[in-house]
Design a protein around this motif. Structure first.
Motif, PDB file in Angstrom:
ATOM      1  N   PHE A  86       0.773  -1.212   0.010  1.00 49.25           N
ATOM      2  CA  PHE A  86       0.048   0.133   0.017  1.00 49.25           C
ATOM      3  C   PHE A  86       0.795   1.132   0.144  1.00 49.25           C
ATOM      4  O   PHE A  86       1.904   1.337   0.524  1.00 49.25           O
ATOM      5  CB  PHE A  86      -0.898  -0.180   1.118  1.00 49.25           C
ATOM      6  N   SER A  87       0.515   2.145  -0.577  1.00 49.25           N
ATOM      7  CA  SER A  87       1.226   3.557  -1.003  1.00 49.25           C
ATOM      8  C   SER A  87       0.464   4.489   0.058  1.00 49.25           C
ATOM      9  O   SER A  87      -0.170   5.216  -0.459  1.00 49.25           O
ATOM     10  CB  SER A  87       1.367   3.915  -2.275  1.00 49.25           C
ATOM     11  N   ILE A  88       1.016   4.549   1.319  1.00 47.26           N
ATOM     12  CA  ILE A  88       0.361   5.482   2.218  1.00 47.26           C
ATOM     13  C   ILE A  88       1.324   6.463   2.340  1.00 47.26           C
ATOM     14  O   ILE A  88       2.472   6.381   2.586  1.00 47.26           O
ATOM     15  CB  ILE A  88       0.061   4.582   3.521  1.00 47.26           C
ATOM     16  N   VAL A 137       3.620   0.018   9.479  1.00 44.95           N
ATOM     17  CA  VAL A 137       3.005  -0.562  10.300  1.00 44.95           C
ATOM     18  C   VAL A 137       2.199  -1.465   9.580  1.00 44.95           C
ATOM     19  O   VAL A 137       1.869  -2.407   9.669  1.00 44.95           O
ATOM     20  CB  VAL A 137       2.358   0.346  11.126  1.00 44.95           C
ATOM     21  N   VAL A 138       1.398  -1.101   8.468  1.00 47.23           N
ATOM     22  CA  VAL A 138       0.272  -1.822   7.600  1.00 47.23           C
ATOM     23  C   VAL A 138       1.150  -2.946   6.890  1.00 47.23           C
ATOM     24  O   VAL A 138       0.681  -3.830   6.707  1.00 47.23           O
ATOM     25  CB  VAL A 138      -0.462  -0.643   6.975  1.00 47.23           C
TER      26      VAL A 138
END
Length: 98
Positions: A64-66, A74-75
């Protein structure tokens, strides 16, 4: 081979699988904790743990590109740790049933 001997062997195999999954998830979890605590990246222990965690979570570390760095770590690393635990413990339960 007796039934008890087969169960004993299956129990040992289940324990080995469970311990391996716990160790992999533990390495990833420890790296995430060190990252969140802003550990010194030039420290040898931090470097080794980061390299190991990145290798273990290679398939998910950029899933995921957070935009927020700590949430992304964390994710993406957390997903790998949870998957290792879920697969390892599910496999261990199945091995114990043999």
């Amino acid at each position: 081979m007796s039934v008890d001997a087969r169960r004993s062997g299956a129990g040992r195999a289940a324990l080995a699988v469970q311990l391996a999954a716990d160790l992999m998830a533990g390495i990833i979890g420890l790296w995430v904790l060190l990252y969140l605590l802003d550990a010194n990246p030039s420290n040898d222990l931090v470097t080794v743990l980061h390299d190991a965690a990145r290798w273990l979570a290679g398939w998910s570390h950029d899933l995921f590109s957070i935009s927020t760095d700590w949430v992304r770590v964390v994710v993406n690393y957390g997903i790998a740790a949870v998957v290792y635990l879920a697969i390892g413990h599910t496999l261990a339960v199945r091995l114990r049933r043999v």
